[in-house]
Design a protein around this motif. Structure first.
Motif, PDB file in Angstrom:
ATOM      1  N   LEU A   1      20.751  37.595  52.001  1.00 52.21           N
ATOM      2  CA  LEU A   1      21.186  37.726  50.769  1.00 52.21           C
ATOM      3  C   LEU A   1      22.602  38.221  51.259  1.00 52.21           C
ATOM      4  N   SER A   2      23.936  37.675  50.119  1.00 52.17           N
ATOM      5  CA  SER A   2      25.014  38.281  50.239  1.00 52.17           C
ATOM      6  C   SER A   2      25.888  38.766  48.834  1.00 52.17           C
ATOM      7  N   VAL A   3      27.012  39.379  48.917  1.00 53.74           N
ATOM      8  CA  VAL A   3      27.366  40.006  47.751  1.00 53.74           C
ATOM      9  C   VAL A   3      28.718  39.532  47.882  1.00 53.74           C
ATOM     10  N   VAL A   4      29.507  38.301  47.070  1.00 49.06           N
ATOM     11  CA  VAL A   4      30.581  37.941  46.828  1.00 49.06           C
ATOM     12  C   VAL A   4      31.531  38.305  46.102  1.00 49.06           C
ATOM     13  N   LEU A   5      32.806  39.572  46.703  1.00 45.92           N
ATOM     14  CA  LEU A   5      33.779  40.387  45.750  1.00 45.92           C
ATOM     15  C   LEU A   5      34.651  38.650  44.790  1.00 45.92           C
ATOM     16  N   LYS A   6      34.977  38.535  43.876  1.00 44.46           N
ATOM     17  CA  LYS A   6      35.225  37.716  43.475  1.00 44.46           C
ATOM     18  C   LYS A   6      36.649  38.279  42.691  1.00 44.46           C
ATOM     19  N   ARG A   7      37.994  37.876  41.855  1.00 38.17           N
ATOM     20  CA  ARG A   7      39.051  38.183  41.532  1.00 38.17           C
ATOM     21  C   ARG A   7      39.275  37.363  40.030  1.00 38.17           C
ATOM     22  N   VAL A   8      39.307  37.640  38.511  1.00 38.03           N
ATOM     23  CA  VAL A   8      39.098  37.240  37.471  1.00 38.03           C
ATOM     24  C   VAL A   8      40.746  37.233  37.059  1.00 38.03           C
ATOM     25  N   ASP A   9      40.385  35.886  36.706  1.00 42.21           N
ATOM     26  CA  ASP A   9      42.345  35.553  36.329  1.00 42.21           C
ATOM     27  C   ASP A   9      42.405  35.093  35.284  1.00 42.21           C
ATOM     28  N   GLY A  10      42.785  35.565  33.896  1.00 39.93           N
ATOM     29  CA  GLY A  10      43.224  35.001  32.871  1.00 39.93           C
ATOM     30  C   GLY A  10      42.911  36.023  32.067  1.00 39.93           C
ATOM     31  N   ILE A  11      42.465  35.328  30.640  1.00 36.62           N
ATOM     32  CA  ILE A  11      42.769  36.531  30.008  1.00 36.62           C
ATOM     33  C   ILE A  11      41.464  35.844  28.786  1.00 36.62           C
ATOM     34  N   LEU A  12      41.122  36.500  28.392  1.00 35.32           N
ATOM     35  CA  LEU A  12      39.478  37.113  27.597  1.00 35.32           C
ATOM     36  C   LEU A  12      39.778  37.095  26.079  1.00 35.32           C
TER      37      LEU A  12
END
Length: 410
Positions: free
Chosen positions: A110-121
């Motif tokens: 089990l692991s939790v991955v932190l992600k940065r989201v770049d861009g425009i929705l």
């Protein structure tokens, strides 16, 4: 499936042929992992710099750790859940929960991955898709680091909540993440073994579930979820909730009845109220007290409130997403400044204008809900209608008792 048989010397053996009769006790082992990703605190120095942005006040943000973040929950290398995305922050707060059942005999990684989201929705559809494993073409998700959770070192059946270090690919800490894990392993017998217990629990007039909750108050939330699971499977969840409603509202009535003798003695003593106006004031005060108790009834911490919360979350989640998704996205795109705390306003900002915007958007959200009454889940409508009817009947009965006491002769 597993079995214990006297023929095998009471040894536990795996049963693969379920069609043939087995002479012994059959059971299965159910493993469950419940995970809550609460929040993260990210340090700037170890993250790649991102382009400077401006907030709603026009101030330039130079902190490279301020970005859009989400977290992915990974089991044995497979993404099984994602949090919502939090924008323009270095301390994302999610408090998102997920549960994994039917796990293999061996504990998963089990692991939790932190992600940065770049861009425009670009639209609400992109927003919804980004939160359910799909990616829009204009969105880039950059892994920042991960948290590894050693399940084998955690005690089963207990909550484990702590801050974990977030390590990047170079095994350097870039911040911390608050995660709560509950790992449970249950032995489940055949359904016939639970028949007698099920019959007892389904006799709602006995109030057995309430007595169990009173005996172990420290596990109220867990009990509420277990009972709700049982009664939803049998199709009697609404009936159980309505029985709890009667018990809890009658509790208010019983407390009032217990006070009846005291009020009666006072009204018939030398200290009793002499004037009609004093008695009318007493009736008004007690009426307000009853109304206040009714309003506070479902804000408490009881088996009913916990079970009703679970029930509403399960039945109302899709309804709320359907009703409010586009309106929330629209408000988010406008990004209005609705700060109404005078101490937080910038020079030249108009407090009245902020209040006007806040009231406008609040009204629009409420109108979305009010106009969707026809789409409200019928199961919840039935329970809430019953709650209102029982509360009104109970309040009316108590008020009539109070009125009779106030009109009695001293």
């Amino acid at each position: 499936m597993y079995g214990i048989s006297a023929e095998d010397g009471d040894q536990v053996t795996e049963v693969t042929d379920l069609d043939s009769e087995y002479h012994g006790e059959l059971f299965r082992v159910e493993k469950t992992i419940t995970l809550r990703v609460t929040e993260a605190k990210i340090r700037a120095r170890n993250l790649e710099p991102v382009a400077a942005s401006q907030d709603r006040h026009g101030r330039t943000e130079q902190d490279s750790s301020i970005a859009n973040y989400l977290a992915e929950v990974v089991l044995d290398g497979e993404v099984r859940a994602r949090t919502t995305m939090k924008t323009d922050t270095k301390n994302p707060f999610w408090r998102d929960e997920c549960e994994f059942t039917d796990l293999p005999p061996s504990l998963p990684f089990l692991s939790v991955v932190l992600k940065r989201v770049d861009g425009i929705l670009e639209n609400p559809t992109s927003l919804i898709q980004s939160l359910t494993f799909s990616k829009s073409g204009s969105i880039t998700e950059v892994p920042c680091g991960s948290v590894e959770i050693p399940l084998a070192q955690l005690d089963r059946g207990k909550d484990h909540e702590q801050w974990h270090q977030i390590y990047d690919e170079r095994q350097q800490s870039i911040g911390t993440m608050l995660v709560k894990v509950h790992h449970e392993e249950l032995v489940v017998l055949l359904s016939k073994e639970y028949q007698s217990v099920s019959e007892l629990l389904h006799k709602f007039s006995s109030g057995l579930t309430g007595q169990i909750a009173a005996a172990i108050p420290g596990n109220l939330r867990r009990l509420a979820e277990i009972f709700l699971n049982i009664f939803q499977v049998s199709g009697t969840a609404n009936e159980w909730l309505m029985a709890l409603v009667e018990d809890e509202i009658d509790g208010i009535g019983n407390q009032t009845a217990m006070k009846k003798t005291r009020f009666s003695r006072r009204l018939k003593s030398n200290d009793s109220l002499d004037s009609a106006s004093d008695r009318e004031a007493l009736v008004r005060d007690m009426g307000k007290s009853l109304a206040g108790e009714a309003n506070l009834l479902f804000r408490g911490n009881s088996l009913l409130t916990q079970a009703l919360e679970f029930h509403m979350r399960r039945l109302g989640k899709e309804y709320l997403e359907d009703v409010l998704a586009f309106k929330i996205f629209e408000i988010n795109e406008i990004n209005p400044d609705c700060e109404v705390d005078p101490g937080k306003l910038q020079r030249g900002e108009d407090l009245n204008q902020h209040w006007s915007q806040l009231m406008q958007f609040t009204t629009e959200v409420w109108e979305c809900i009010a106009n969707s009454a026809a789409r409200f889940p019928p199961e919840l409508r039935h329970v809430l209608k019953y709650i209102r009817a029982v509360a009104e009947d109970s309040s009316s009965a108590c008020f009539l008792i109070t009125l009779g006491l106030a009109r009695s002769e001293p």
